[in-house]
Write a protein that holds these residues in place. Structure first.
Motif, mmCIF file in Angstrom:
data_model
loop_
_atom_site.group_PDB
_atom_site.id
_atom_site.type_symbol
_atom_site.label_atom_id
_atom_site.label_comp_id
_atom_site.label_asym_id
_atom_site.label_seq_id
_atom_site.Cartn_x
_atom_site.Cartn_y
_atom_site.Cartn_z
ATOM 1 N N GLY A 13 46.256 39.100 52.001
ATOM 2 C CA GLY A 13 47.317 38.150 52.307
ATOM 3 C C GLY A 13 47.029 36.722 51.883
ATOM 4 O O GLY A 13 47.944 35.913 51.796
ATOM 5 N N CYS A 14 45.751 36.390 51.600
ATOM 6 C CA CYS A 14 45.474 35.001 51.237
ATOM 7 C C CYS A 14 45.965 34.716 49.816
ATOM 8 O O CYS A 14 45.983 35.573 48.953
ATOM 9 N N LEU A 15 46.410 33.483 49.628
ATOM 10 C CA LEU A 15 46.915 33.029 48.339
ATOM 11 C C LEU A 15 45.814 32.253 47.635
ATOM 12 O O LEU A 15 45.219 31.347 48.227
ATOM 13 N N LEU A 16 45.536 32.624 46.396
ATOM 14 C CA LEU A 16 44.447 32.009 45.646
ATOM 15 C C LEU A 16 44.930 31.491 44.307
ATOM 16 O O LEU A 16 45.841 32.053 43.708
ATOM 17 N N SER A 17 44.292 30.459 43.844
ATOM 18 C CA SER A 17 44.458 29.991 42.474
ATOM 19 C C SER A 17 43.189 30.420 41.746
ATOM 20 O O SER A 17 42.091 30.042 42.135
ATOM 21 N N ILE A 18 43.342 31.233 40.697
ATOM 22 C CA ILE A 18 42.206 31.868 40.028
ATOM 23 C C ILE A 18 42.030 31.303 38.625
ATOM 24 O O ILE A 18 42.993 31.117 37.897
ATOM 25 N N LYS A 19 40.779 31.061 38.250
ATOM 26 C CA LYS A 19 40.403 30.743 36.865
ATOM 27 C C LYS A 19 39.402 31.810 36.441
ATOM 28 O O LYS A 19 38.410 32.040 37.141
ATOM 29 N N THR A 20 39.666 32.459 35.311
ATOM 30 C CA THR A 20 38.775 33.534 34.865
ATOM 31 C C THR A 20 37.835 33.050 33.777
ATOM 32 O O THR A 20 38.060 32.009 33.153
ATOM 33 N N THR A 21 36.796 33.822 33.535
ATOM 34 C CA THR A 21 35.862 33.514 32.458
ATOM 35 C C THR A 21 36.521 33.703 31.096
ATOM 36 O O THR A 21 36.001 33.241 30.087
ATOM 37 N N LEU A 22 37.680 34.364 31.069
ATOM 38 C CA LEU A 22 38.417 34.576 29.822
ATOM 39 C C LEU A 22 39.390 33.443 29.522
ATOM 40 O O LEU A 22 40.102 33.479 28.535
#
Length: 193
Positions: A13-22
């Motif tokens: 349920g948590c909302l995240l802002s994701i940055k990937t290694t790609l």
């Protein structure tokens, strides 16, 4: 992601802002977390695995359509917590339009039946290619191994203009012309490959 992560970081349920290694960046909602596989699903799956993945709902909007993305946690370069939302798997909030699903199923079945009628049984690939080419410009159907055009003209094996019979003279001539043109076009395509 460097080092270990706390299981609370990926709570359902948590909302995240994701940055990937790609180099990808997106916002998502955690749908599930599997510590064993260390995976997160999103809209696009960058790796193939038979294990259960961690699911995130892409975007912060709730609605009937959801895009799922799969991502192995090792590909997370950085993330930030945006907040907590409702449980995305709560049965009370999940909605399936059974009528729409049944309509899609019926349409798919009808399309599959229509497609199967267009396949010749016991014919060569050349005959099927000729049938497919004729069907682009004329109404055609199979009668065993004979192509029936406009419900009156019959094209028998070896599917040459000389193999055309039946129907009015005008219909017969039209089918012969289209057949001759399509055979030339198919032979040109084969010779260019």
């Amino acid at each position: 992601m460097e080092g270990g992560s706390n299981a609370d970081d990926f709570a359902v349920g948590c909302l995240l802002s994701i940055k990937t290694t790609l180099g990808d960046e997106f916002d998502g909602q955690v749908i599930a977390f599997d510590r064993f596989s260390n995976m997160l699903p999103f809209t696009f799956c960058f790796c193939v695995s038979l294990t259960v993945f961690r699911l995130l709902q892409e975007g912060l909007k709730s609605g009937p359509r959801r895009n799922i993305r799969l991502l192995k946690a090792n590909y997370i370069k950085d993330f930030s917590y945006l907040g907590q939302a409702e449980d995305p798997l709560d049965v009370k909030n999940c909605y399936l339009d059974i009528n729409a699903l049944q309509a899609r199923e019926e349409l798919a079945v009808r399309q599959a039946e229509a497609d199967s009628v267009r396949l010749g049984v016991g014919v060569t690939s050349e005959a099927q290619n000729i049938f497919d080419a004729l069907s682009k410009t004329l109404p055609v159907r199979w009668d065993k191994t004979v192509i029936v055009v406009m419900n009156e003209v019959r094209v028998s094996s070896p599917y040459l203009p000389e193999s055309v019979s039946g129907g009015t003279a005008a219909a017969n001539d039209r089918v012969k012309k289209v057949l001759e043109f399509e055979r030339k076009r198919l032979q040109a395509r084969v010779s260019s490959q």
